[in-house]
Design a protein around this motif. Sequence first.
Motif, PDB file in Angstrom:
ATOM      1  N   GLN A  43       0.814  -1.227   0.000  1.00 47.15           N
ATOM      2  CA  GLN A  43       0.000   0.000   0.000  1.00 47.15           C
ATOM      3  C   GLN A  43       0.844   1.272   0.000  1.00 47.15           C
ATOM      4  O   GLN A  43       0.460   2.280  -0.582  1.00 47.15           O
ATOM      5  CB  GLN A  43      -0.969  -0.022   1.195  1.00 47.15           C
ATOM      6  N   LEU A  45       3.702   1.485  -1.482  1.00 44.57           N
ATOM      7  CA  LEU A  45       4.499   1.429  -2.720  1.00 44.57           C
ATOM      8  C   LEU A  45       5.983   1.187  -2.468  1.00 44.57           C
ATOM      9  O   LEU A  45       6.836   1.591  -3.255  1.00 44.57           O
ATOM     10  CB  LEU A  45       4.296   2.673  -3.598  1.00 44.57           C
ATOM     11  N   ARG A  48       5.938  -1.991  -5.915  1.00 43.34           N
ATOM     12  CA  ARG A  48       4.880  -1.435  -6.744  1.00 43.34           C
ATOM     13  C   ARG A  48       5.117  -1.859  -8.192  1.00 43.34           C
ATOM     14  O   ARG A  48       6.144  -2.444  -8.518  1.00 43.34           O
ATOM     15  CB  ARG A  48       4.835   0.099  -6.624  1.00 43.34           C
ATOM     16  N   ARG A  89      -4.163  -3.677  -2.977  1.00 46.83           N
ATOM     17  CA  ARG A  89      -4.404  -2.599  -3.951  1.00 46.83           C
ATOM     18  C   ARG A  89      -5.425  -3.133  -4.954  1.00 46.83           C
ATOM     19  O   ARG A  89      -5.349  -4.303  -5.343  1.00 46.83           O
ATOM     20  CB  ARG A  89      -3.112  -2.172  -4.674  1.00 46.83           C
ATOM     21  N   THR A  91      -6.393  -2.070  -8.288  1.00 43.97           N
ATOM     22  CA  THR A  91      -6.452  -1.883  -9.748  1.00 43.97           C
ATOM     23  C   THR A  91      -5.659  -2.952 -10.504  1.00 43.97           C
ATOM     24  O   THR A  91      -6.169  -3.530 -11.479  1.00 43.97           O
ATOM     25  CB  THR A  91      -5.980  -0.462 -10.128  1.00 43.97           C
ATOM     26  N   ASP A 235      -1.889  -1.825 -15.689  1.00 45.84           N
ATOM     27  CA  ASP A 235      -2.291  -2.480 -14.446  1.00 45.84           C
ATOM     28  C   ASP A 235      -3.451  -3.444 -14.657  1.00 45.84           C
ATOM     29  O   ASP A 235      -3.606  -4.414 -13.916  1.00 45.84           O
ATOM     30  CB  ASP A 235      -2.653  -1.442 -13.385  1.00 45.84           C
ATOM     31  N   GLU A 285      -7.953   2.902  -8.091  1.00 42.03           N
ATOM     32  CA  GLU A 285      -7.547   3.205  -6.712  1.00 42.03           C
ATOM     33  C   GLU A 285      -7.505   4.717  -6.492  1.00 42.03           C
ATOM     34  O   GLU A 285      -6.882   5.449  -7.255  1.00 42.03           O
ATOM     35  CB  GLU A 285      -6.144   2.611  -6.481  1.00 42.03           C
ATOM     36  N   ARG A 287      -6.086   7.338  -3.922  1.00 45.16           N
ATOM     37  CA  ARG A 287      -5.124   7.365  -2.826  1.00 45.16           C
ATOM     38  C   ARG A 287      -5.338   8.602  -1.950  1.00 45.16           C
ATOM     39  O   ARG A 287      -6.179   9.446  -2.245  1.00 45.16           O
ATOM     40  CB  ARG A 287      -3.694   7.321  -3.387  1.00 45.16           C
ATOM     41  N   ALA A 311      -5.001   7.038  -8.644  1.00 44.58           N
ATOM     42  CA  ALA A 311      -3.652   6.546  -8.954  1.00 44.58           C
ATOM     43  C   ALA A 311      -3.522   6.139 -10.420  1.00 44.58           C
ATOM     44  O   ALA A 311      -2.410   6.060 -10.943  1.00 44.58           O
ATOM     45  CB  ALA A 311      -3.324   5.357  -8.055  1.00 44.58           C
TER      46      ALA A 311
END
Length: 343
Positions: A43, A45, A48, A89, A91, A235, A285, A287, A311
């Motif tokens: 979360q 990153l 990531r 996460r 996405t 993603d 997502e 953030r 994001a």
Amino acid sequence: MSQELRAVDWTGTGLTLIDQTRLPHRTETVDVRDVDTLVDAIQRLVVRGAPAIGAAGAYGVALALIQGEREGWSEARVREAVARIREARPTAVNLMVCVDRVMTRFTEGLDAVLEEAAAVQREDVDANRAMGGYGADWLLKKAGEDRPLRILTHCNTGALATAGWGTALGVIRELHARGRLEVVYADETRPLLQGSRLTAWELVQEGIPHYVQADAAAAGTVLRGEVDAAIVGADRIAANGDTANKVGTVGVALACAYAGIPFLVAAPTTTVDLSTPTGDGIHIELRGEDEVLEWAGVRTAPAESRGHNPAFDVTPGRLVTGLVTERGVLEVSAGELPGDRLR
Ligand code: MRU
């Protein structure tokens, strides 16, 4: 960066992650021995990039089993911990796909889980290598016959974002290895600077000439004719080719369409989500507001302002010239939709 340097590494008893919040000025690793630390790392990153969090999630199943054994958890509690990793996460579909794949070996025990997680990691590197070749071949045929290419990219899609080598950045590395790359324009990637901190760092390790530019410069660079093609990662790709990627990607795609230059997406088939028909179904997502209201921890916006911090964004499939996967290049905007060709 050598291919051997891994963003996600299983040490035998736990996970070691390169801390991507610290690069480029500090190369530090984080040892992960429990599920809470892994969820937090995904979360924040620390780790990531869609394929890298997929690999971390795959090994996360092993971590949950080991922690469960150590702390006397019931099977239900271990499964609940795995579900938290899977949802860390929303996405990148790779996280869910990789966790689900490893969970098919769950009842066989730790060795089987680790074997499957290692296969996830190995196959991702192989897929990236294949994509590098296919993407470079395609770009040289379409845009690079007479001179080395000038390529724009957005966010970070290199070894740091994957199990190794990289997706879009893997294509760029391949062009460089063939002596057919002039320069890379690396969008800095707001708000967390994955482009200027991470992509630029990887390009320096590879000795690849590049400029870091503000995201807001990208469209102008394209329209002035300063790049030959753009290539980005993904993603999640819906069945119709709509592509979720780092926020700012759709602006690059629109500029490329206007300028009539190729806009390529490079992603392994694990990023294609055929159960999602269009981009409308992709969970983007949102953030924390502070990431856009502050700069390096210091408030920059007025105290009264609210922040809007998606994001990712979704690029319509018809703006995607080609999708580079480990199976080859699909020309999406010419009607080769991923859903039709990857089933
Ligand atoms: O928020 P991040 O840094 O995980 O976003 C990463 C991206 O958008 C990448 O382009 C994508 O995951 C592909 S990485 C090969």
